[in-house]
Write a protein that holds these residues in place. Sequence first.
Motif, mmCIF file in Angstrom:
data_model
loop_
_atom_site.group_PDB
_atom_site.id
_atom_site.type_symbol
_atom_site.label_atom_id
_atom_site.label_comp_id
_atom_site.label_asym_id
_atom_site.label_seq_id
_atom_site.Cartn_x
_atom_site.Cartn_y
_atom_site.Cartn_z
ATOM 1 N N LYS A 94 38.601 15.289 85.838
ATOM 2 C CA LYS A 94 37.225 15.757 85.980
ATOM 3 C C LYS A 94 37.084 17.197 85.496
ATOM 4 O O LYS A 94 36.112 17.549 84.825
ATOM 5 C CB LYS A 94 36.792 15.649 87.438
ATOM 6 N N ARG A 95 38.080 18.007 85.810
ATOM 7 C CA ARG A 95 38.066 19.401 85.353
ATOM 8 C C ARG A 95 38.082 19.461 83.829
ATOM 9 O O ARG A 95 37.335 20.219 83.214
ATOM 10 C CB ARG A 95 39.273 20.138 85.944
ATOM 11 N N GLY A 102 32.900 19.434 77.998
ATOM 12 C CA GLY A 102 31.453 19.517 77.832
ATOM 13 C C GLY A 102 30.989 20.946 77.665
ATOM 14 O O GLY A 102 30.128 21.243 76.827
ATOM 15 N N ALA A 103 31.570 21.852 78.455
ATOM 16 C CA ALA A 103 31.198 23.259 78.366
ATOM 17 C C ALA A 103 31.581 23.855 77.015
ATOM 18 O O ALA A 103 30.841 24.659 76.438
ATOM 19 C CB ALA A 103 31.865 24.043 79.494
ATOM 20 N N ARG A 104 32.737 23.460 76.499
ATOM 21 C CA ARG A 104 33.189 23.978 75.210
ATOM 22 C C ARG A 104 32.171 23.667 74.109
ATOM 23 O O ARG A 104 31.840 24.534 73.289
ATOM 24 C CB ARG A 104 34.552 23.388 74.856
ATOM 25 N N SER A 105 31.645 22.446 74.111
ATOM 26 C CA SER A 105 30.677 22.071 73.083
ATOM 27 C C SER A 105 29.381 22.862 73.230
ATOM 28 O O SER A 105 28.753 23.247 72.234
ATOM 29 C CB SER A 105 30.395 20.566 73.146
ATOM 30 N N VAL A 163 39.221 21.235 95.472
ATOM 31 C CA VAL A 163 39.687 20.756 94.178
ATOM 32 C C VAL A 163 41.195 20.905 94.156
ATOM 33 O O VAL A 163 41.721 22.009 94.238
ATOM 34 C CB VAL A 163 39.052 21.567 93.028
ATOM 35 N N ASP A 164 41.906 19.807 94.076
ATOM 36 C CA ASP A 164 43.366 19.865 94.103
ATOM 37 C C ASP A 164 43.924 19.433 92.766
ATOM 38 O O ASP A 164 43.238 19.395 91.777
ATOM 39 C CB ASP A 164 43.921 19.014 95.247
ATOM 40 N N GLY A 166 25.923 19.947 91.184
ATOM 41 C CA GLY A 166 26.713 20.194 92.379
ATOM 42 C C GLY A 166 28.192 20.011 92.128
ATOM 43 O O GLY A 166 29.015 20.813 92.581
ATOM 44 N N THR A 167 28.540 18.953 91.390
ATOM 45 C CA THR A 167 29.949 18.718 91.051
ATOM 46 C C THR A 167 30.491 19.840 90.188
ATOM 47 O O THR A 167 31.631 20.301 90.373
ATOM 48 C CB THR A 167 30.106 17.378 90.319
#
Length: 214
Positions: A21-22, A28-31, A12-13, A55-56
């Motif tokens: 994407k990050r 999404g995680a915050r919600s 991941v750069d 996986g992503t």
Amino acid sequence: MTQAPARVDAKVDDQPEESAKRRQIMDGARSVFLASGFDAASMGEIARHAGVSKGTLYVYFDSKESLFEAIIESERRTQAEQIFALDPSDPDIENTLTRLGVAFVRFLCQPEALGSLRTVMAIAQRMPELGRSFYQAGPAFGIAQLAGYLEAQVQAGVLAVADCEIAAAQFLDSCQSTLFKPLIFNAGGVPSEERIKHVVDIAVRTFLAAYKAG
């Protein structure tokens, strides 16, 4: 702690698509964290809400803990940098402190900020590194920024402060007096703009009475 499946061999750069994407994953995680809380949230649910494969998700974050820490640090640092953007060459201390105090209390009293703080407090006992990260990115950063501004005013002869770090912390505490604690314990509602301004004005007057030079 949530265990990750075998990591995908990907680096991941800092490319724009990787950063996007990050951010997508963190949004999404915050919600999910806000809706379910930290303990009830799962990486599978986060992946679904973020619109990515599991996986992503694990390419970017190897655990639920590291993902939550990244969200908290990002939010706190961004907000702190905006609120505590102080100009050390500005001698108008009353105006600077008033603006800072009002913005600081507004942020503290936001439902989203309260939710994050309650979550961190609930898990800091078993995840002390998260508690430290939260404190350094938020409260400690704000105190340091304000202390730096106060030191500049001491050097300019506008203020007479023996310990700028303590003075900064005391000012920020006085701005939230009667406003923040009732909220964190669900013992009161979000304060009105008039109430915030009233409390901050008193904090500013008290500060200047104690520390104004001459």
